[in-house]
Design a protein around this motif. Structure first.
Motif, PDB file in Angstrom:
ATOM      1  N   CYS A 178       0.847  -1.271  -0.054  1.00  0.00           N
ATOM      2  CA  CYS A 178       0.083  -0.127  -0.030  1.00  0.00           C
ATOM      3  C   CYS A 178       0.789   1.445  -0.221  1.00  0.00           C
ATOM      4  CB  CYS A 178      -0.855   0.086   1.212  1.00  0.00           C
ATOM      5  SG  CYS A 178      -1.984   1.438   1.289  1.00  0.00           S
ATOM      6  N   PRO A 179       0.710   2.205  -0.920  1.00  0.00           N
ATOM      7  CA  PRO A 179       1.495   3.394  -1.066  1.00  0.00           C
ATOM      8  C   PRO A 179       1.331   4.612   0.008  1.00  0.00           C
ATOM      9  CG  PRO A 179       0.072   3.142  -3.051  1.00  0.00           C
ATOM     10  CD  PRO A 179      -0.056   1.895  -2.117  1.00  0.00           C
ATOM     11  N   THR A 180       0.080   4.294   0.227  1.00  0.00           N
ATOM     12  CA  THR A 180      -0.474   5.494   1.192  1.00  0.00           C
ATOM     13  C   THR A 180      -0.464   4.981   2.757  1.00  0.00           C
ATOM     14  OG1 THR A 180      -2.616   5.051   0.828  1.00  0.00           O
ATOM     15  CG2 THR A 180      -1.566   6.564  -0.701  1.00  0.00           C
ATOM     16  N   LYS A 181      -0.040   3.672   3.060  1.00  0.00           N
ATOM     17  CA  LYS A 181      -0.066   3.342   4.394  1.00  0.00           C
ATOM     18  C   LYS A 181      -1.572   3.329   5.011  1.00  0.00           C
ATOM     19  CE  LYS A 181       4.163   3.085   4.299  1.00  0.00           C
ATOM     20  NZ  LYS A 181       5.011   1.517   3.799  1.00  0.00           N
ATOM     21  N   ALA A 182      -2.700   3.013   3.899  1.00  0.00           N
ATOM     22  CA  ALA A 182      -3.934   2.847   4.354  1.00  0.00           C
ATOM     23  C   ALA A 182      -4.350   1.618   5.303  1.00  0.00           C
ATOM     24  CB  ALA A 182      -4.835   3.024   3.281  1.00  0.00           C
ATOM     25  N   LEU A 183      -3.394   0.571   5.247  1.00  0.00           N
ATOM     26  CA  LEU A 183      -3.462  -0.808   5.924  1.00  0.00           C
ATOM     27  C   LEU A 183      -2.745  -0.807   7.147  1.00  0.00           C
ATOM     28  CD1 LEU A 183      -4.059  -3.013   2.512  1.00  0.00           C
ATOM     29  CD2 LEU A 183      -6.022  -2.137   4.312  1.00  0.00           C
ATOM     30  N   THR A 184      -3.230  -1.037   8.286  1.00  0.00           N
ATOM     31  CA  THR A 184      -2.582  -1.461   9.377  1.00  0.00           C
ATOM     32  C   THR A 184      -2.895  -3.011  10.134  1.00  0.00           C
ATOM     33  OG1 THR A 184      -2.417   0.940  10.119  1.00  0.00           O
ATOM     34  CG2 THR A 184      -1.820  -0.821  11.907  1.00  0.00           C
ATOM     35  N   PHE A 185      -1.958  -3.565  10.275  1.00  0.00           N
ATOM     36  CA  PHE A 185      -1.988  -4.962  10.726  1.00  0.00           C
ATOM     37  C   PHE A 185      -1.267  -5.153  11.753  1.00  0.00           C
ATOM     38  CE2 PHE A 185      -0.570  -9.278  10.745  1.00  0.00           C
ATOM     39  CZ  PHE A 185      -1.433 -10.253  10.695  1.00  0.00           C
ATOM     40  N   GLY A 186      -1.999  -5.974  12.703  1.00  0.00           N
ATOM     41  CA  GLY A 186      -1.110  -6.414  13.956  1.00  0.00           C
ATOM     42  C   GLY A 186      -1.941  -7.197  14.999  1.00  0.00           C
ATOM     43  N   ASP A 187      -1.551  -7.013  16.212  1.00  0.00           N
ATOM     44  CA  ASP A 187      -1.974  -7.919  17.241  1.00  0.00           C
ATOM     45  C   ASP A 187      -3.032  -7.093  18.142  1.00  0.00           C
ATOM     46  OD1 ASP A 187      -2.674  -9.536  19.239  1.00  0.00           O
ATOM     47  OD2 ASP A 187      -0.632  -9.890  20.342  1.00  0.00           O
ATOM     48  N   LEU A 188      -4.320  -7.350  18.064  1.00  0.00           N
ATOM     49  CA  LEU A 188      -5.199  -6.794  18.738  1.00  0.00           C
ATOM     50  C   LEU A 188      -5.235  -6.894  20.499  1.00  0.00           C
ATOM     51  CD1 LEU A 188      -8.132  -7.397  16.469  1.00  0.00           C
ATOM     52  CD2 LEU A 188      -7.157  -5.098  16.789  1.00  0.00           C
ATOM     53  N   ASN A 189      -4.560  -7.925  20.715  1.00  0.00           N
ATOM     54  CA  ASN A 189      -4.333  -8.164  22.233  1.00  0.00           C
ATOM     55  C   ASN A 189      -3.022  -7.555  22.684  1.00  0.00           C
ATOM     56  OD1 ASN A 189      -6.545 -10.057  22.333  1.00  0.00           O
ATOM     57  ND2 ASN A 189      -5.332 -11.672  22.458  1.00  0.00           N
ATOM     58  N   ASP A 190      -2.334  -7.014  21.943  1.00  0.00           N
ATOM     59  CA  ASP A 190      -1.271  -6.138  22.389  1.00  0.00           C
ATOM     60  C   ASP A 190      -1.586  -4.422  22.677  1.00  0.00           C
ATOM     61  OD1 ASP A 190       1.080  -4.570  23.166  1.00  0.00           O
ATOM     62  OD2 ASP A 190       2.126  -5.591  21.365  1.00  0.00           O
ATOM     63  N   PRO A 191      -2.005  -4.083  23.748  1.00  0.00           N
ATOM     64  CA  PRO A 191      -2.344  -2.734  23.775  1.00  0.00           C
ATOM     65  C   PRO A 191      -1.395  -1.613  23.110  1.00  0.00           C
ATOM     66  CG  PRO A 191      -2.077  -3.670  26.250  1.00  0.00           C
ATOM     67  CD  PRO A 191      -1.718  -4.583  25.056  1.00  0.00           C
TER      68      PRO A 191
END
Length: 229
Positions: A178-191
């Motif tokens: 994604c060239p605009t950094k519109a997507l963020t992925f990660g661990d929802l259990n890590d605050p």
């Protein structure tokens, strides 16, 4: 919350319209990220519609990395009707893909266990060897994103690149491309993860939460026109 198969199927075509970001969509968003206490990962994604330009680099990367055949797709970027008047015309782009539900209807209806949720990371996945092609999962999905892979002859969908990029310690292909950094992925259990912080800091909504599916795909609303829940 537990939903019956009948309720899931009944809700498959349900669409909710709200003006702006509704109260229900935002209520309790600061607690959405951390709902499990067993120390395991719970992967999710945020699609920021305010940053998405509809370039479809994500769909191309997904196809290449995961060897998705032509004619089918694990994710799509859908463009809205024009908003505003010339020359100030704008568009809203939204992502259509697996929601990786906590309470996944596709998992509940699968007779062979081919559709399952990986308890180590929360990813809803498909075991090609167990799939018999009955189509129950396709019918049960309220988001209508599953399809039959013409090469594997089994149900298919987004798996956050679990077998490809994630296995190599990378981000999902769509996120990396994604060239605009519109997507963020990660661990929802890590605050402290980027995705958890983003959900706290920005207004987000999820689709069809009234069905009790508890989707882990969040969206930052475009802010123009109505949101389809």
């Amino acid at each position: 919350m537990t939903c019956s198969r009948r309720n899931f199927l009944a809700g498959a075509g349900a669409v909710i319209f709200t003006t702006g970001v509704g109260v229900n969509a935002l209520a309790g968003r600061k607690t959405l990220a951390n709902t499990m206490e067993d120390g395991k990962k719970r992967y999710g994604m945020v699609h920021d519609e305010t940053l998405c330009i509809g370039c479809t680099a994500c769909t191309d990367a997904c196809r290449e990395v995961n060897d998705v055949p032509e004619g089918v797709s694990r994710l799509e970027i859908v463009r809205s009707e024009p908003q505003g008047e010339y020359p100030n015309v704008d568009y809203k782009f939204t992502r259509i893909s697996c929601q990786h539900c906590e309470n996944a209807p596709c998992v509940h209806v699968c007779p062979t266990g081919a559709a399952f949720k990986d308890e180590e990371n929360g990813i809803v996945d498909v075991d090609n060897f167990k799939c018999v092609g009955c189509g129950y999962c396709l019918a049960a999905c309220p988001y209508q994103i599953r399809f039959f892979n013409p090469e594997t002859k089994s149900a298919d969908k987004c798996d956050f690149c679990k077998k490809t990029n994630l296995k190599e310690g990378k981000q999902p292909a769509c996120v990396e491309s994604c060239p605009t950094k519109a997507l963020t992925f990660g661990d929802l259990n890590d605050p402290n993860s980027e995705i958890s912080q983003l959900i706290v800091e920005k207004p987000v909504y999820r689709q069809k939460v009234e069905l009790g599916t508890q989707p882990k795909m969040f969206k930052v609303p475009h802010g123009k026109g109505e949101i389809k829940g």
